[in-house]
Design a protein around this motif. Structure first.
Motif, PDB file in Angstrom:
ATOM      1  N   ASN A 159       0.832  -1.201   0.000  1.00  0.00           N
ATOM      2  CA  ASN A 159       0.000   0.000   0.000  1.00  0.00           C
ATOM      3  C   ASN A 159       0.872   1.260   0.000  1.00  0.00           C
ATOM      4  O   ASN A 159       1.856   1.347   0.745  1.00  0.00           O
ATOM      5  CB  ASN A 159      -0.902   0.030   1.230  1.00  0.00           C
ATOM      6  CG  ASN A 159      -1.970  -1.031   1.173  1.00  0.00           C
ATOM      7  OD1 ASN A 159      -2.258  -1.571   0.114  1.00  0.00           O
ATOM      8  ND2 ASN A 159      -2.548  -1.334   2.326  1.00  0.00           N
ATOM      9  N   ASP A 175      -8.436   8.427  -1.128  1.00  0.00           N
ATOM     10  CA  ASP A 175      -8.908   7.037  -1.147  1.00  0.00           C
ATOM     11  C   ASP A 175     -10.349   6.907  -0.668  1.00  0.00           C
ATOM     12  O   ASP A 175     -11.017   5.908  -0.962  1.00  0.00           O
ATOM     13  CB  ASP A 175      -8.022   6.164  -0.258  1.00  0.00           C
ATOM     14  CG  ASP A 175      -6.723   5.760  -0.945  1.00  0.00           C
ATOM     15  OD1 ASP A 175      -6.570   6.066  -2.145  1.00  0.00           O
ATOM     16  OD2 ASP A 175      -5.863   5.155  -0.284  1.00  0.00           O
ATOM     17  N   LYS A 212      -6.987   6.521  -7.575  1.00  0.00           N
ATOM     18  CA  LYS A 212      -6.781   5.406  -6.649  1.00  0.00           C
ATOM     19  C   LYS A 212      -6.230   4.187  -7.375  1.00  0.00           C
ATOM     20  O   LYS A 212      -5.303   3.513  -6.895  1.00  0.00           O
ATOM     21  CB  LYS A 212      -8.094   5.059  -5.947  1.00  0.00           C
ATOM     22  CG  LYS A 212      -7.939   4.009  -4.840  1.00  0.00           C
ATOM     23  CD  LYS A 212      -9.213   3.897  -4.024  1.00  0.00           C
ATOM     24  CE  LYS A 212      -9.024   2.984  -2.819  1.00  0.00           C
ATOM     25  NZ  LYS A 212     -10.211   2.978  -1.933  1.00  0.00           N
ATOM     26  N   TYR A 249      -2.551   2.346  -6.629  1.00  0.00           N
ATOM     27  CA  TYR A 249      -2.459   0.951  -6.191  1.00  0.00           C
ATOM     28  C   TYR A 249      -2.117   0.003  -7.342  1.00  0.00           C
ATOM     29  O   TYR A 249      -1.972  -1.203  -7.128  1.00  0.00           O
ATOM     30  CB  TYR A 249      -3.775   0.513  -5.542  1.00  0.00           C
ATOM     31  CG  TYR A 249      -4.005   1.123  -4.183  1.00  0.00           C
ATOM     32  CD1 TYR A 249      -3.640   0.440  -3.014  1.00  0.00           C
ATOM     33  CD2 TYR A 249      -4.558   2.388  -4.051  1.00  0.00           C
ATOM     34  CE1 TYR A 249      -3.838   1.000  -1.765  1.00  0.00           C
ATOM     35  CE2 TYR A 249      -4.760   2.961  -2.802  1.00  0.00           C
ATOM     36  CZ  TYR A 249      -4.390   2.271  -1.669  1.00  0.00           C
ATOM     37  OH  TYR A 249      -4.583   2.838  -0.426  1.00  0.00           O
TER      38      TYR A 249
END
Length: 385
Positions: A2, A63, A99, A103
């Motif tokens: 993360n 997020d 996002k 990721y």
């Protein structure tokens, strides 16, 4: 692994030709996401709505997409409508894109994974007064499409005789003769006294759907038409939330819904709308005569919603003029290029669309002022466009 926590550092808007509004969200760590808040003819109003969005979202965690959606929808007391929801749509798309890029995942992966690998697509033929339909349909067939959409008619008065429908029938038959399935868009131009007649005479042609046989502000009339003919009734481009769609589901007035992911709350809300539709056994065909980011968001929805049946795309549409077409701002044009009448689900991170930022900034310097035409009837009164 993360990424480290970050905040929303910048929200920019760009009004670019032919009639689009792009949104760029940048996080404090440098991650960027793009969305599309195009509201045809009202770009300046949507851009103004972003002032409140910036006040509420800058400095916050990017997020928390659903929290931003709720705050922007409910937090200003007044809610809904084309302008506020289009702004929220662009923000929502951009946050999913951001996002996903942080990721390293496509939005569809974060929404539960794919239910399909590609989605059938349709393209427009003709304009507001379609002509040479057979040639246009054949051209789309050569591009690999098996389905097209066309306007049923130009302006129509409140009442008339069935002979006015002959030209509509001939155009549909010409497109079908070229081997195409046809969806017919009434565009809300036909009023109830004539809409019933026109829907009835078109029934034997076996259309994919009739779109907006009446404006969505008349759910009772739409319910009547849906009970009058077996042709599937489609609508939804002028509905902006699950609450707007709710009465049409309850009345059984619609068979195919067409939420626009740049008008109806973005990817987040349209996924919820699609789930509501599934509960009523209603298909989804997202409205998208817009740009590449809107289409990219639509393909994320198609990847995850089982009842998405077909996807509209604006490649070569008559609105796209002066060299500005669907793929103009895309670095990788293959992602949104149809293959055998289908669009592949993007596999890249976020929305899967790589935008040429330098080109966007260049065209934003000379901002478009696109407006739809104003039509009048023979007696000088206003006609629906």
């Amino acid at each position: 692994m993360n990424p480290a926590p970050t905040t929303i550092g910048k929200i920019e808007t760009f009004i670019v030709p032919p009639r689009w509004l792009f949104v760029r969200v940048e996080a404090a760590d440098g991650a960027v996401g793009w969305g599309e808040a195009s509201l045809e003819g009202h770009g300046e109003a949507v851009e103004g709505a972003f002032e409140a969005i910036r006040d509420r979202c800058l400095g916050e965690d990017p997020d928390r997409i659903e929290d931003h959606w709720q705050v922007c929808y409910r937090g200003g007391f007044y809610r809904g409508g084309a302008v506020l929801m289009s702004a929220l749509s662009g923000l929502d798309q951009a946050l999913w894109d951001l996002k996903g890029r942080r990721y390293g995942l496509p939005a569809w992966q974060m929404l539960g994974g794919k239910v399909r690998d590609r989605i059938r697509a349709y393209a427009w033929i003709g304009g507001d007064r379609p002509h040479e339909i057979a040639d246009a349909a054949q051209g789309r067939r050569q591009q690999g499409f098996s389905a097209v959409k066309m306007n049923a008619t130009a302006e129509l008065d409140w009442i008339g005789t069935p002979r006015l429908f002959d030209a509509v029938i001939k155009r549909v038959e010409a497109a079908q003769a070229a081997g195409m399935d046809v969806g017919l868009d009434f565009h809300g131009r036909v009023h109830r006294p004539m809409a019933k007649q026109l829907a009835k005479v078109l029934e034997p042609l076996g259309l994919l759907f009739i779109e907006e046989p009446l404006l969505s502000e008349n759910p009772e009339g739409l319910q009547q038409i849906s009970e009058l003919v077996s042709t599937p009734i489609a609508l939804g481009e002028r509905l902006y939330s699950r609450w707007d769609f709710k009465p049409f589901f309850e009345k059984g007035a619609v068979d195919i819904i067409q939420p626009d992911l740049s008008h109806a709350g973005g990817l987040s809300e349209c996924r919820r709308i699609a789930a509501m539709a599934e509960a009523f056994d209603v298909a989804v065909a997202p409205h998208c005569p817009l740009g590449p980011l809107a289409l990219g968001a639509c393909l994320q929805l198609a990847a995850t919603a089982p009842n998405v049946a077909i996807q509209e795309m604006s490649l070569g549409i008559h609105y796209n003029t002066d060299g500005h077409d669907l793929l103009t701002y895309c670095r990788d044009k293959s992602v949104l290029t149809p293959q055998d009448g289908f669009l592949p689900i993007p596999v890249g991170a976020g929305l899967g669309i790589e935008i040429d930022e330098e080109l966007v900034r260049s065209f934003d310097k000379d901002r478009h002022r696109w407006r739809n035409p104003v039509w009048r009837l023979a007696d000088g009164s206003f006609a629906e466009w």
